[in-house]
Design a protein around this motif. Structure first.
Motif, PDB file in Angstrom:
ATOM      1  N   ARG A 579       0.837  -1.196   0.000  1.00 26.29           N
ATOM      2  CA  ARG A 579       0.000   0.000   0.000  1.00 26.29           C
ATOM      3  C   ARG A 579       0.878   1.254   0.000  1.00 26.29           C
ATOM      4  NH1 ARG A 579      -5.440  -0.155   1.807  1.00 26.29           N
ATOM      5  NH2 ARG A 579      -5.351   2.098   1.400  1.00 26.29           N
ATOM      6  N   ASN A 580       0.607   2.164  -0.934  1.00 29.26           N
ATOM      7  CA  ASN A 580       1.328   3.433  -0.925  1.00 29.26           C
ATOM      8  C   ASN A 580       0.761   4.398   0.110  1.00 29.26           C
ATOM      9  OD1 ASN A 580       2.912   2.564  -3.094  1.00 29.26           O
ATOM     10  ND2 ASN A 580       1.467   3.368  -4.607  1.00 29.26           N
ATOM     11  N   ASP A 581      -0.556   4.342   0.325  1.00 34.48           N
ATOM     12  CA  ASP A 581      -1.238   5.293   1.200  1.00 34.48           C
ATOM     13  C   ASP A 581      -1.479   4.698   2.582  1.00 34.48           C
ATOM     14  OD1 ASP A 581      -3.014   3.445   0.122  1.00 34.48           O
ATOM     15  OD2 ASP A 581      -4.710   4.816   0.245  1.00 34.48           O
ATOM     16  N   GLU A 582      -0.421   4.153   3.143  1.00 37.30           N
ATOM     17  CA  GLU A 582      -0.506   3.576   4.480  1.00 37.30           C
ATOM     18  C   GLU A 582       0.901   3.500   5.031  1.00 37.30           C
ATOM     19  OE1 GLU A 582      -2.144  -0.569   6.508  1.00 37.30           O
ATOM     20  OE2 GLU A 582      -3.048   0.131   4.634  1.00 37.30           O
ATOM     21  N   TRP A 583       1.011   3.468   6.340  1.00 37.82           N
ATOM     22  CA  TRP A 583       2.306   3.183   6.946  1.00 37.82           C
ATOM     23  C   TRP A 583       2.131   2.436   8.265  1.00 37.82           C
ATOM     24  CZ3 TRP A 583       4.047   8.862   6.360  1.00 37.82           C
ATOM     25  CH2 TRP A 583       3.133   9.727   6.953  1.00 37.82           C
ATOM     26  N   GLN A 584       3.205   1.782   8.614  1.00 35.15           N
ATOM     27  CA  GLN A 584       3.239   1.095   9.896  1.00 35.15           C
ATOM     28  C   GLN A 584       3.883   2.037  10.907  1.00 35.15           C
ATOM     29  OE1 GLN A 584       5.360  -2.615   9.827  1.00 35.15           O
ATOM     30  NE2 GLN A 584       5.481  -2.743  12.065  1.00 35.15           N
ATOM     31  N   ARG A 585       3.144   2.368  11.928  1.00 39.58           N
ATOM     32  CA  ARG A 585       3.634   3.284  12.952  1.00 39.58           C
ATOM     33  C   ARG A 585       3.978   2.506  14.213  1.00 39.58           C
ATOM     34  NH1 ARG A 585       1.510   9.156  14.871  1.00 39.58           N
ATOM     35  NH2 ARG A 585       2.578   9.221  16.893  1.00 39.58           N
ATOM     36  N   THR A 586       5.193   2.737  14.715  1.00 40.49           N
ATOM     37  CA  THR A 586       5.603   2.139  15.989  1.00 40.49           C
ATOM     38  C   THR A 586       6.262   3.216  16.836  1.00 40.49           C
ATOM     39  OG1 THR A 586       7.747   1.447  15.093  1.00 40.49           O
ATOM     40  CG2 THR A 586       5.946  -0.150  14.988  1.00 40.49           C
ATOM     41  N   GLU A 587       6.233   3.021  18.147  1.00 43.98           N
ATOM     42  CA  GLU A 587       6.875   3.948  19.067  1.00 43.98           C
ATOM     43  C   GLU A 587       7.630   3.146  20.115  1.00 43.98           C
ATOM     44  OE1 GLU A 587       4.554   7.196  20.589  1.00 43.98           O
ATOM     45  OE2 GLU A 587       3.085   7.041  18.952  1.00 43.98           O
ATOM     46  N   LYS A 588       8.822   3.616  20.428  1.00 44.55           N
ATOM     47  CA  LYS A 588       9.614   2.937  21.451  1.00 44.55           C
ATOM     48  C   LYS A 588      10.727   3.860  21.934  1.00 44.55           C
ATOM     49  CE  LYS A 588      12.929   0.727  18.281  1.00 44.55           C
ATOM     50  NZ  LYS A 588      13.549  -0.552  17.886  1.00 44.55           N
ATOM     51  N   PRO A 589      11.241   3.638  23.155  1.00 43.91           N
ATOM     52  CA  PRO A 589      12.388   4.413  23.635  1.00 43.91           C
ATOM     53  C   PRO A 589      13.684   3.859  23.041  1.00 43.91           C
ATOM     54  CG  PRO A 589      11.618   2.915  25.340  1.00 43.91           C
ATOM     55  CD  PRO A 589      10.659   2.779  24.192  1.00 43.91           C
ATOM     56  N   VAL A 590      14.613   4.754  22.732  1.00 46.12           N
ATOM     57  CA  VAL A 590      15.910   4.350  22.176  1.00 46.12           C
ATOM     58  C   VAL A 590      16.997   5.206  22.811  1.00 46.12           C
ATOM     59  CG1 VAL A 590      14.971   3.590  19.956  1.00 46.12           C
ATOM     60  CG2 VAL A 590      15.732   5.965  20.236  1.00 46.12           C
ATOM     61  N   THR A 591      18.247   4.760  22.669  1.00 49.08           N
ATOM     62  CA  THR A 591      19.419   5.528  23.085  1.00 49.08           C
ATOM     63  C   THR A 591      20.387   5.625  21.914  1.00 49.08           C
ATOM     64  OG1 THR A 591      20.746   3.645  23.824  1.00 49.08           O
ATOM     65  CG2 THR A 591      19.150   4.565  25.404  1.00 49.08           C
ATOM     66  N   ARG A 592      21.420   6.400  22.103  1.00 49.05           N
ATOM     67  CA  ARG A 592      22.411   6.609  21.045  1.00 49.05           C
ATOM     68  C   ARG A 592      23.220   5.352  20.745  1.00 49.05           C
ATOM     69  NH1 ARG A 592      27.485   8.341  21.924  1.00 49.05           N
ATOM     70  NH2 ARG A 592      27.168  10.036  20.439  1.00 49.05           N
ATOM     71  N   ARG A 593      23.107   4.337  21.557  1.00 44.26           N
ATOM     72  CA  ARG A 593      23.861   3.095  21.334  1.00 44.26           C
ATOM     73  C   ARG A 593      23.149   2.143  20.365  1.00 44.26           C
ATOM     74  NH1 ARG A 593      24.268   4.001  26.824  1.00 44.26           N
ATOM     75  NH2 ARG A 593      22.599   2.505  27.264  1.00 44.26           N
ATOM     76  N   GLU A 594      21.913   2.457  20.001  1.00 51.93           N
ATOM     77  CA  GLU A 594      21.127   1.535  19.185  1.00 51.93           C
ATOM     78  C   GLU A 594      21.261   1.849  17.697  1.00 51.93           C
ATOM     79  OE1 GLU A 594      17.185   0.619  20.776  1.00 51.93           O
ATOM     80  OE2 GLU A 594      17.757   1.697  22.592  1.00 51.93           O
ATOM     81  N   ARG A 595      20.754   0.924  16.892  1.00 52.12           N
ATOM     82  CA  ARG A 595      20.806   1.058  15.444  1.00 52.12           C
ATOM     83  C   ARG A 595      19.395   0.902  14.872  1.00 52.12           C
ATOM     84  NH1 ARG A 595      26.198   0.864  14.079  1.00 52.12           N
ATOM     85  NH2 ARG A 595      25.691   0.905  11.858  1.00 52.12           N
TER      86      ARG A 595
END
Length: 614
Positions: A579-595
């Motif tokens: 689908r072009n007119d859709e997205w998967q939205r996620t939220e999470k905490p991260v730090t500068r050590r992650e990729r």
């Protein structure tokens, strides 16, 4: 502009006599050197990190039929070191202007003497000639050229009229003799890195492009029809800077301020002007066409709901009439209503209606009287000397009335927005007006991934980004479209789509939080001109990641080490496979050590918002 424009300046002058036929000027870090010689005619060459990046190339002006670079002798020199910082709107908040400059006295066999200014920066070189005033002088053409060694990849477009061509990549050796190419042009360098050629501080002179010579050097050409064969002047002639910008990587290229550094600083009044305010704007032309007077209160309300600072009333408001009121009377009602909603109004005007001091003053005075904040001026002709000067005259007159300006159908940026910071943006770019179903226009996927490293290096561009209307996507995705608002720099950030498409979107909160200017920009690893562009940009304590992918799928592995200490809440907007007119939205905490590991669709993208957690 609310921040101080000039933080520090240091200039050191000294003079010496030239003992040989060559003058060498090195950058402050010693890694860039430009050599000027009088052997075989006035010529220059450039070395970067011990590599020759511009081979010996002719330089100069033909005046009254005389090549002022032929048979010249270099004379005395005067040199200085320049270092200053100033506030700017765009990829970062402060620019540094740090260079060594040498002025060389040049004498020609015909008896005319003139000065040659040569600057060496850590990220490039620039040269210009300055001729004394002489009644009835004709500037015929230039001998200036760039000889780029080897057969580098070049990214360019060919529209020198209003600079709205499609950017593409080709090997320099494949160009045809006499082919015309608009500036700027970006090249790869042997051994790594990039060069960009363009011009800066264009004033009292004709706009120019380059023409491919038989040896594949690029020779400067006046292209505006009235000046194609030159022009007459009684005044002193200050050639625009002929610029070779140098960068070791894409991050340095996208963050260069060289074009702007070569222009004079703004007046103290403009540096400290609190009425010059970047912001975001709603706009009706792209989504519905001409503005309808009876709809304007609703458009103002939509703008307020989006949290945008501005609403642009585009072409054909001049045809409004209502109950005996003319277009200005109708516009007053719109401005008055917008004021009650905390929204400021920009208005469109054809350049013919502001083409001379009298008509321009009349129009701008009427706009100011209604409380208009800025004007979008459209359809400028090719920039011969008259129209080159018109840009400055218009910005001066607008500044005197505390009006901001957006030039459309315009000449390319040449850095004069440093002198006139009330110029917020200009078009001179193939943007969303060329990706619209009613005109059956579509932009190729590589174009957007070339722009940040070509057109956007020389100045802000009014691409009018971000379309969510499913019928208008045509192979592109929501994530790519929203990433445009992050990657494409425009202090007047004018969104293309209908506000209802934004207000109904599940990522409205992210869109509303994207600013019009940035404090810091980082080009992320994995970016490749013509293939993929990935930016991390900071405003205050928040970071945004915008990724625009080209025509092929790819993966990216992005380190978040640009973040500060502590935890950040990251919102991720990821393409959906089918689908072009859709997205998967996620939220999470991260730090500068992650990729962050991404799998990108052809024509897709990614958006991330990272805010510090308390």
């Amino acid at each position: 502009m609310t921040t101080a424009g000039l933080f520090s300046a240091a200039v050191i002058l000294f003079a010496a006599a030239v003992q040989s036929a060559a003058v060498k000027v090195k950058s402050p870090d010693g890694k860039v050197m430009v050599t000027v010689t009088d052997t075989g005619g006035l010529s220059y060459s450039v070395v970067f990190d011990k590599r020759e990046v511009v081979s010996t190339s002719r330089f100069g002006i033909i005046s009254d039929g005389v090549d002022l670079g032929e048979g010249v002798k270099l004379g005395k020199t005067a040199s200085r070191k320049l270092r200053e910082t100033y506030a700017m709107f765009g990829a970062h908040a402060k620019a540094e202007n740090h260079c060594r400059e040498t002025t060389v006295s040049v004498s020609s066999p015909g008896g005319e003497a003139y000065d040659l200014d040569v600057r060496a920066y850590n990220d490039g070189v620039a040269l210009r000639a300055r001729l004394n005033a002489r009644p009835g002088r004709k500037i015929n053409r230039e001998t200036t050229e760039w000889k780029i060694p080897g057969n580098p990849m070049a990214w360019y477009q060919t529209d020198s009229f209003n600079y709205e061509g499609i950017f593409q990549g080709r090997l320099l050796g494949s160009f045809r003799t006499n082919e015309h190419i608009a500036l700027p042009v970006t090249f790869t360098l042997p051994g790594g890195g990039y060069a960009l050629i363009s011009e800066a501080n264009l004033l009292n002179y004709s706009d120019a492009d380059v023409q491919v010579a038989p040896d594949h050097s690029l020779r400067l050409r006046f292209h505006a029809p009235p000046n194609r064969d030159g022009w007459m002047t009684d005044a002193a002639v200050v050639q625009p800077w002929r610029v070779t910008l140098l960068a070791r990587d894409l991050n340095a290229l996208a963050n260069s301020d060289l074009i702007r550094n070569l222009c004079p600083s703004a007046s103290t009044e403009l540096v400290n002007a609190d009425w010059i305010k970047p912001g975001r704007s709603a706009w009706q032309w792209w989504s519905i066409g001409d503005p309808l007077f009876q709809d304007q209160r609703q458009w103002v309300d939509w703008t307020r709901d989006l949290g945008f600072e501005y609403y642009l009333v585009d072409e054909n408001w001049k045809n409004w009439k209502d109950n005996g009121r003319d277009n200005w009377g109708c516009l007053k009602e719109v401005c008055d209503y917008a004021k009650t909603r905390g929204v400021k109004i920009w208005i469109w005007v054809h350049c013919n209606d502001v083409s001379n001091p009298t008509t321009r003053s009349n129009f701008l005075d009427r706009a100011v009287a209604l409380g208009v904040a800025g004007v979008k001026i459209d359809f400028q002709p090719q920039a011969d000397v008259r129209w080159v000067n018109w840009y400055d005259e218009t910005l001066r007159d607008a500044a005197a009335r505390k009006l901001m300006v957006n030039f459309h159908g315009a000449n390319k940026p040449v850095g004069r927005d440093r002198t006139w910071p009330n110029e917020m943006t200009r078009e001179s770019i193939r943007g969303h007006e060329w990706h619209i179903i009613r005109y059956r226009r579509t932009l190729p996927p590589a174009h957007d991934t070339i722009l940040p490293f070509t057109r956007y290096v020389i100045g802000a561009g009014d691409y009018t980004p971000t379309v969510f209307n499913p019928k208008e996507l045509r192979g592109y995705t929501w994530a790519r479209e929203l990433a445009q608002a992050i990657v494409f720099t425009s202090p007047f950030l004018c969104y293309a789509d209908h506000p209802t498409n934004y207000l109904a979107n599940p990522a409205l909160d992210v869109l509303k939080s994207i600013p019009a200017t940035w404090d810091e920009t980082i080009v992320l690893p994995g970016s490749e001109i013509g293939k993929c562009t990935a930016f991390a940009r900071r405003k205050g304590t928040q970071w945004f990641i915008g990724v625009i992918n080209g025509g092929e799928g790819r993966t990216l592995d992005i380190a978040l080490d640009f973040l500060g200490r502590g935890k950040f809440q990251m919102v991720q907007l990821v393409d959906v496979a089918d689908r072009n007119d859709e997205w998967q939205r996620t939220e999470k905490p991260v730090t500068r050590r992650e990729r962050l590991k991404l799998s990108l669709r052809p024509g897709g993208g990614f958006v991330g918002q990272l805010a510090p957690l308390k």
